[in-house]
Design a protein around this motif. Structure first.
Motif, PDB file in Angstrom:
ATOM      1  N   SER A  56       0.805  -1.223   0.000  1.00  0.00           N
ATOM      2  CA  SER A  56       0.000   0.000   0.000  1.00  0.00           C
ATOM      3  C   SER A  56       0.834   1.267   0.000  1.00  0.00           C
ATOM      4  N   GLY A  57       2.154   1.158   0.257  1.00  0.00           N
ATOM      5  CA  GLY A  57       3.011   2.337   0.232  1.00  0.00           C
ATOM      6  C   GLY A  57       3.436   2.832   1.595  1.00  0.00           C
ATOM      7  N   GLY A  58       2.903   2.219   2.671  1.00  0.00           N
ATOM      8  CA  GLY A  58       3.314   2.641   4.004  1.00  0.00           C
ATOM      9  C   GLY A  58       4.717   2.210   4.349  1.00  0.00           C
ATOM     10  N   GLY A  59       5.224   1.169   3.658  1.00  0.00           N
ATOM     11  CA  GLY A  59       6.594   0.721   3.865  1.00  0.00           C
ATOM     12  C   GLY A  59       6.867   0.332   5.303  1.00  0.00           C
ATOM     13  N   ARG A  67       3.613   0.912 -11.878  1.00  0.00           N
ATOM     14  CA  ARG A  67       2.544   0.346 -12.692  1.00  0.00           C
ATOM     15  C   ARG A  67       2.228  -1.082 -12.228  1.00  0.00           C
ATOM     16  N   LYS A  68       1.057  -1.564 -12.565  1.00  0.00           N
ATOM     17  CA  LYS A  68       0.670  -2.926 -12.193  1.00  0.00           C
ATOM     18  C   LYS A  68       1.464  -3.929 -13.023  1.00  0.00           C
ATOM     19  N   PRO A  69       1.799  -5.099 -12.442  1.00  0.00           N
ATOM     20  CA  PRO A  69       1.613  -5.499 -11.040  1.00  0.00           C
ATOM     21  C   PRO A  69       2.611  -4.777 -10.134  1.00  0.00           C
ATOM     22  N   LYS A  70       2.107  -3.987  -9.213  1.00  0.00           N
ATOM     23  CA  LYS A  70       2.926  -3.071  -8.431  1.00  0.00           C
ATOM     24  C   LYS A  70       3.992  -3.793  -7.599  1.00  0.00           C
ATOM     25  N   SER A  71       3.582  -4.796  -6.831  1.00  0.00           N
ATOM     26  CA  SER A  71       4.531  -5.485  -5.948  1.00  0.00           C
ATOM     27  C   SER A  71       5.635  -6.173  -6.745  1.00  0.00           C
ATOM     28  N   LYS A  72       5.266  -6.824  -7.827  1.00  0.00           N
ATOM     29  CA  LYS A  72       6.262  -7.520  -8.641  1.00  0.00           C
ATOM     30  C   LYS A  72       7.254  -6.543  -9.251  1.00  0.00           C
ATOM     31  N   ASN A  73       6.758  -5.430  -9.782  1.00  0.00           N
ATOM     32  CA  ASN A  73       7.650  -4.438 -10.380  1.00  0.00           C
ATOM     33  C   ASN A  73       8.563  -3.808  -9.343  1.00  0.00           C
ATOM     34  N   ALA A  74       8.018  -3.546  -8.138  1.00  0.00           N
ATOM     35  CA  ALA A  74       8.836  -2.968  -7.074  1.00  0.00           C
ATOM     36  C   ALA A  74       9.925  -3.946  -6.631  1.00  0.00           C
ATOM     37  N   LEU A 123      23.671   1.898   1.861  1.00  0.00           N
ATOM     38  CA  LEU A 123      22.373   1.240   1.948  1.00  0.00           C
ATOM     39  C   LEU A 123      21.215   2.227   1.974  1.00  0.00           C
ATOM     40  N   THR A 124      21.498   3.497   2.142  1.00  0.00           N
ATOM     41  CA  THR A 124      20.417   4.474   2.211  1.00  0.00           C
ATOM     42  C   THR A 124      19.698   4.541   0.871  1.00  0.00           C
ATOM     43  N   GLY A 125      18.404   4.664   0.930  1.00  0.00           N
ATOM     44  CA  GLY A 125      17.601   4.732  -0.284  1.00  0.00           C
ATOM     45  C   GLY A 125      16.899   3.438  -0.631  1.00  0.00           C
ATOM     46  N   VAL A 126      17.359   2.320  -0.059  1.00  0.00           N
ATOM     47  CA  VAL A 126      16.711   1.035  -0.349  1.00  0.00           C
ATOM     48  C   VAL A 126      15.254   1.055   0.112  1.00  0.00           C
ATOM     49  N   GLU A 127      15.003   1.705   1.256  1.00  0.00           N
ATOM     50  CA  GLU A 127      13.660   1.706   1.825  1.00  0.00           C
ATOM     51  C   GLU A 127      12.677   2.535   1.008  1.00  0.00           C
ATOM     52  N   ALA A 128      13.197   3.432   0.156  1.00  0.00           N
ATOM     53  CA  ALA A 128      12.307   4.316  -0.600  1.00  0.00           C
ATOM     54  C   ALA A 128      11.393   3.536  -1.536  1.00  0.00           C
ATOM     55  N   ILE A 129      11.871   2.422  -2.058  1.00  0.00           N
ATOM     56  CA  ILE A 129      11.048   1.638  -2.989  1.00  0.00           C
ATOM     57  C   ILE A 129       9.843   1.042  -2.264  1.00  0.00           C
ATOM     58  N   SER A 130      10.039   0.559  -1.035  1.00  0.00           N
ATOM     59  CA  SER A 130       8.906  -0.017  -0.304  1.00  0.00           C
ATOM     60  C   SER A 130       7.882   1.060   0.052  1.00  0.00           C
ATOM     61  N   ASN A 131       8.337   2.309   0.228  1.00  0.00           N
ATOM     62  CA  ASN A 131       7.399   3.404   0.485  1.00  0.00           C
ATOM     63  C   ASN A 131       6.705   3.871  -0.789  1.00  0.00           C
ATOM     64  N   GLY A 132       7.307   3.591  -1.944  1.00  0.00           N
ATOM     65  CA  GLY A 132       6.772   4.112  -3.193  1.00  0.00           C
ATOM     66  C   GLY A 132       6.088   3.090  -4.071  1.00  0.00           C
ATOM     67  N   VAL A 133       5.705   1.945  -3.515  1.00  0.00           N
ATOM     68  CA  VAL A 133       5.050   0.899  -4.313  1.00  0.00           C
ATOM     69  C   VAL A 133       3.821   1.417  -5.064  1.00  0.00           C
ATOM     70  N   PRO A 134       2.973   2.284  -4.464  1.00  0.00           N
ATOM     71  CA  PRO A 134       1.796   2.769  -5.213  1.00  0.00           C
ATOM     72  C   PRO A 134       2.148   3.536  -6.480  1.00  0.00           C
ATOM     73  N   ALA A 135       3.371   4.026  -6.602  1.00  0.00           N
ATOM     74  CA  ALA A 135       3.754   4.806  -7.787  1.00  0.00           C
ATOM     75  C   ALA A 135       4.112   3.914  -8.971  1.00  0.00           C
TER      76      ALA A 135
END
Length: 666
Positions: free
Chosen positions: A93-96, A254-261, A240-252
């Protein structure tokens, strides 16, 4: 004036976008990688520098272990990337980390993670932009001494680009990020070939020796040496900084969102690992000698090089050696590296607003951060992040060495709590899952997250021990302050929500027994007549006009005019021996409410609508004071009756225009 401002806004940010176009702003993987991975990839540009700077304290011999420290960083990175691939599938959902910690560890843990991430995002912008400004100053001598002002200007430019929208900013930044990948990849390949063929030139600093600091003459042996190695590892963990940004940005995505992230995470990890190890291995092969205080520590024939020597960053020295004889490649490397350091801040500009929106939705930050702007970006979050970064850059004079000590504490706090939360998540899921194949997959995921928790908590402990007195305590204090602020905001919203809740539906639907309308009168003119007309149109049970008697002559003139025009509303004069206006009106209104508590008192106040800022200083001052006092009086409604002066004509910005069009004057 409003038309000019609106035109300037459209010129800078573009035309507004309809809400139904939100799907068009979603990112494909080729754009998502540079958008969300620029921070982690840029760490390649300064993490090796920080490792070598720390080891230089113990002399040249200590630099030889830099690749092994790189290996330790790589182990942690592989673990974190594998762990976050579990996160994006379980919580898309993007809450990461915030959502993982809140759901599995409780609200306080979630707010702790959120405060750490918010502070770290601001530091990401400050460190990245400051580093980019330092690189720019080495290439452009005119910028030397003005790095802080240049860095602040870069933050403003990045803010404006991101206000245009996520997809637009990603497209603009994709080319520089891919160019950086290509340049570092070419550097690694060419360097490896020249090393294996015996034609790799030594670095410009290879001929220097290092003067170790007191207590480290024997290198990295003993307790002090072990502590120094831990410090170098903590500095290198900035990669390692910045790795967490992808889990926060999953809603951004395209589908399938989780797979692409998850795919983007894997690409990010592989590229970062290859880059950082290539740079550290080539640094050792070319004999780079890097010092924290080069003027004093670097020795040429036993003599310090002095302030005249300019120590270039590691990548610049490598480019000069690997591309020896091709000066244009050295220039391209320097320019692209400076760009990626600057653009690394874009990861934070995508992560901070999304996290801020989620926190605002949950009542931990002001509601304004939850709304999208004209371009469907979280504009208020973008502006807030830019403002925080500007304050840090100004306070620390854009010095990367000072800012880096505050860095990575927050991100490892979020890493650790997130992995602990995911371990609990899988444990809870296993209690109800019956399918054998799914249970096996969950057990593997739990092992990955449990191992990730052990690794990240160990790194967090190392970071706290080695960096606390060197500035990390400032970041910890900032996180604590943000934590307390968010808790206070949440308590306020909770209190207001309870106060406004419908507890007794019957009493909530009950109408007042009567409506007592009061029209405030200062002069008998057109605004007063409009207010009287509006009040009469509402058909109150009681209607009266009220004026305050300050000057007897003015009151007499008002009464005469009132009777002459035969105004069908009684005029009441409130005595004011001390020439006050606000207090007598408030006292009279309160007396009516005391006499009939079930009555609703409506006070109509005529107000001028002005077109110039200076006119606001000349009108409506008494009305503003009255409204300020009456709004705190129970059982009273204040109604402003506007009268538009001629100067206000055409000030709405909506005349003869459709939404999103540019004013005709432009």
């Amino acid at each position: 004036m409003s038309e000019i401002a609106d035109a300037a806004k459209r010129l800078l940010l573009g035309r507004p976008m309809r809400s139904d176009r939100l799907g068009h702003t979603l990112l494909p993987k080729r754009i998502a990688l540079p958008v969300f991975a620029s921070d982690a990839l840029s760490s390649v540009a300064y993490a090796p520098d920080e490792i070598l700077l720390t080891l230089s304290i113990a002399g040249v011999a200590a630099l030889a272990i830099s690749p092994w420290i790189g290996v330790a960083v790589v182990v942690v990175m592989v673990t974190v990337v594998a762990s976050y691939r579990q996160n994006v599938h379980a919580y898309p959902s993007g809450g990461g980390d915030y959502e993982v910690a809140t759901v599995n560890l409780g609200p306080n843990a979630g707010v702790t993670v959120a405060s750490a991430l918010l502070v770290d995002y601001v530091l990401t912008v400050a460190v990245s932009i400051s580093s980019g400004a330092q690189y720019a100053a080495t290439a452009i001598p005119a910028l030397q001494g003005h790095e802080r002002d240049f860095a602040i200007g870069l933050v403003v430019v990045l803010m404006l680009i991101n206000l245009r929208g996520v997809k637009e900013s990603g497209t603009a930044f994709a080319i520089p990020v891919y160019c950086f990948m290509g340049v570092i990849g070419l550097l690694a390949v060419v360097g490896a070939i020249r090393y294996m063929t015996g034609h790799l030139p030594m670095a410009e600093s290879a001929g220097f020796t290092l003067n170790p600091e007191a207590g480290y003459q024997t290198g990295v042996t003993g307790l002090g040496g072990a502590f120094l190695v831990l410090r170098a590892f903590a500095s290198g963990s900035a990669a390692l900084t910045g790795v967490e940004a992808i889990s926060n940005g999953v809603p951004a995505f395209r589908k399938p969102k989780s797979k692409n992230a998850a795919t983007t995470l894997a690409l990010l990890g592989g590229i970062s690992i290859t880059m950082i190890m290539s740079i550290l291995l080539l640094s050792r092969a070319t004999g780079i000698t890097f010092a924290d205080r080069p003027a004093e520590q670097l020795l040429r024939n036993g003599v310090p090089v002095g302030d005249s020597y300019v120590q270039h960053p590691v990548i610049s020295q490598l480019a000069a050696s690997v591309f020896h004889g091709a000066g244009w490649m050295f220039a391209i490397t320097a320019v692209v590296t400076g760009l990626i350091l600057t653009l690394a801040a874009n990861t934070a500009f995508n992560g901070f607003p999304v996290l801020g929106s989620i926190l605002a939705r949950d009542g931990y930050l002001p509601r304004q951060l939850h709304t999208r702007g004209d371009r469907l970006a979280f504009s208020n979050g973008i502006v807030t992040l830019a403002a925080g970064a500007v304050v840090l850059i100004w306070a620390f004079d854009a010095q990367v060495t000072r800012l880096i000590q505050l860095y990575i504490v927050g991100v490892f706090v979020s890493f650790t709590l997130s992995q602990l939360g995911m371990t609990r998540h899988w444990t809870r899921e296993l209690r109800t899952e019956q399918d054998a194949a799914k249970r096996a997959a969950m057990k593997r995921s739990r092992i990955i997250n449990a191992f990730g928790f052990c690794m990240t908590s160990a790194v967090l402990l190392v970071v706290l021990i080695t960096k606390f007195v060197r500035g990390a305590y400032i970041a910890i204090l900032a996180m604590a302050a943000v934590f307390l602020l968010m808790q206070a905001i949440h308590k306020h919203y909770t209190r207001v929500r309870r106060e406004l809740a419908l507890q007794d539906v019957g009493s909530a639907k009950a109408l007042p027994s009567r409506v007592h309308a009061i029209v405030l009168v200062s002069h008998l003119h057109r605004p007063t007549m409009r207010a009287l007309s509006y009040a009469r149109a509402s058909r109150p049970q009681v209607l009266e006009a009220v004026t305050v008697g300050v000057e007897p002559e003015e009151v007499a003139a008002l009464r005469t005019a009132w009777e002459r025009l035969e105004v069908p509303v009684p005029l009441k004069v409130l005595d004011s021996p001390f020439r006050e206006i606000t207090r007598p009106v408030v006292a009279y209104v309160r007396s009516i409410h005391r006499e009939s508590p079930r009555d609703l008192v409506v006070v109509y106040i005529p107000e001028y609508v002005v077109g110039h800022w200076w006119e606001a200083l000349l009108h409506n001052q008494s009305a503003l004071r009255l409204k300020g006092r009456l709004l705190f009086t129970p059982g009273v409604v204040v109604a402003s009756v506007p009268w538009q002066l001629a100067s206000s004509e055409g000030q709405t910005g909506l005349e003869e225009r459709t939404p999103g069009t540019v004013p005709r004057a432009w």
